[in-house]
Structure formats: structure tokens, C-alpha cells
Design an enzyme around this catalytic site. Structure first.
Site, mmCIF file in Angstrom:
data_model
loop_
_atom_site.group_PDB
_atom_site.id
_atom_site.type_symbol
_atom_site.label_atom_id
_atom_site.label_comp_id
_atom_site.label_asym_id
_atom_site.label_seq_id
_atom_site.Cartn_x
_atom_site.Cartn_y
_atom_site.Cartn_z
ATOM 1 C CB SER A 149 -0.894 -0.001 1.242
ATOM 2 O OG SER A 149 -1.489 1.268 1.450
ATOM 3 C CE1 TYR A 174 -4.589 -2.220 4.871
ATOM 4 C CE2 TYR A 174 -3.481 -0.162 4.316
ATOM 5 C CZ TYR A 174 -4.107 -1.329 3.923
ATOM 6 O OH TYR A 174 -4.240 -1.601 2.581
#
Length: 249
Positions: free
Chosen positions: A141, A155
Site C-alpha cells: 500500500s 495497517y
């Protein structure tokens, strides 16, 4: 004639399901796995209608179950005879600021996104070492490039860990192995469909995944996707103070 076999985890929806559609269109056979089987069955039927010559095998899989990951990847290898590419895509977006009483959510994300990715990479590498070839793709990401705040802290940390696994394997220099890390920016998916406010730079699933698939097909070592605006943003994110990075993400 098949161009090879691609195994995709987290294939029941979002980026994983769309990658399955696009790789099938390119001529690949597919091993798809996710916790939910009903959406994958519908996806297999959809692919069969569009590409009747493609073979699609399904397995229910919770990537936090280490034994199941190894078993399912082994079953795909037996059924197809070989696995050419594994895409470690399954992920979770739960999270909360540390110290706010939601350790359970943060732990679940850490177990799925990092420990689960570790199990998938290990199972894939067993196959690739035996075959002496393969392409391991890890979906990270853009948030992995820097520490993120509040609900994104864990995350982002898990996605940075995923990228570190890939770098470690590249450093090892395993013969016949290609390793790619894909850093998606804001791509519409099941994980973020609850976000109602307008998000800068958000693109629709098909558009974003097309950029992912193109980078994977080129076996890019790392790719920020879509390239615009995430290549320049990625350059800035690695260099700017955190106070500025907060305004970019």
C-alpha cells in the site's frame, strides 16, 4: 492455450476479484481462494461465460490459518501441475488509534495482513524453490511508505512489513524467482466502500487494477499504481516531514 497459472488470495471481491477477471482475459488459468466461497463461485461462472477456455479452481481459505495456506497452495500445484505466479492479496483494513481500547481490531489486521502474508509467501516459496522458477507478487500500500496516524497506524505497519519480506527475498537471490511489490494508491474496493466522503485521487476498481496487472505482467520490482499521481506522491512521501505527509494522505 493457457499462458500459465496464477494463484490469487482474497479473490472474493475488490482488487482480488478484478485481478482474476483481468488475468483470465489475458489467458491465465486461476487458482482463487478467500474465506467466502459464494462470491468466488459467481466470479468463476462469470469468467466461464466470458472466457470458456480458462480453468478456474476455487478454495475456501482463511490466510491466518497457516496449515490451511500451505495445504491449499499445495492442492493448486497438484491440480494444475505447476503454479507460475502467486499474488498475496488478502488483506484487512480494520484499525484504531493505539491505546483507545481496540487492540482486538489492530491485532486482527496484523494477523491477516502480515502473519497471513508471511504464511502465503512461505507456501509460495516452497513451490517456487521446487520448480526453480516463479513470480511472487505482494500487494502492499502507499501507506507503507511512512508511518500513518490513528486508525491507519497498524495497517501501514503491516504493509511496510509485507514490502520488507519481498526485499529480503530479492536480497537472497533465489534462482528463477521474480519478486514484485505493488503499492496501490486509492483504488475503490470492498475495503473502502464504506467511505462516503470524496477522496482525492480515488479511481474505480477496474482502472486501478488495470495498472496493477500491467505492472505485474512487466514483473516490476516495485510499482506505485496508478502511476499518476502516486509515483510523484511516493517520491515526496519518502522525503517530506511527517507534518506535510499528513496532508498528502
Amino acid at each position: 492455450m493457457s499462458r500459465g497459472t496464477v494463484v490469487i488470495t482474497g479473490a472474493s471481491a475488490g482488487l482480488g476479484a478484478e485481478m482474476a477477471r483481468q488475468f483470465a482475459a489475458l489467458g491465465y488459468d486461476l487458482g482463487l481462494c478467500a474465506r467466502r466461497t459464494a462470491p468466488m463461485t459467481a466470479l468463476r461462472d462469470e469468467i466461464a461465460r466470458s472466457h470458456p477456455d480458462r480453468r478456474v479452481e476455487l478454495r475456501a481459505l482463511d490466510v491466518t490459518d497457516d496449515e490451511a495456506v500451505h495445504r491449499v497452495f499445495g492442492e493448486f500445484t497438484t491440480e494444475f501441475g505447476t503454479v507460475d505466479r502467486v499474488i498475496v492479496n488478502a488483506g484487512l483494513g480494520k484499525g484504531a488509534a493505539l491505546g483507545t481500547g481496540r487492540h482486538d481490531a489492530n491485532r486482527q489486521t496484523a494477523m491477516t495482513n502480515f502473519v497471513g502474508a508471511l504464511a502465503q509467501a512461505d507456501a509460495a516459496m516452497e513451490i517456487f524453490r521446487a520448480q526453480e522458477r516463479g513470480h511472487l507478487v505482494l500487494v502492499s500500500s502507499m501507506s507503507a511508505l511512512r508511518g500513518m496516524r490513528r486508525a491507519m497506524t497498524v495497517y501501514a505497519a503491516t504493509k511496510a512489513g509485507v514490502a520488507a519480506i519481498a526485499e529480503g527475498l530479492r536480497s537472497e537471490g533465489v534462482p528463477g524467482l521474480d519478486v514484485s511489490v505493488i503499492y496501490p494508491g486509492y483504488i475503490r474496493s470492498e475495503m473502502n466502500e464504506h467511505v462516503t466522503q470524496r477522496t482525492r485521487f480515488m479511481v474505480e476498481t477496474e482502472v486501478g487494477v488495470r495498472a496493477m496487472v500491467a505492472a505485474i505482467e512487466r514483473r516490476r520490482v516495485r510499482a506505485y499504481v496508478p502511476a499518476w499521481p502516486w509515483v510523484p506522491i511516493g517520491f515526496l512521501m519518502r522525503r517530506l516531514p511527517l507534518s506535510v505527509v499528513r496532508r498528502l494522505t
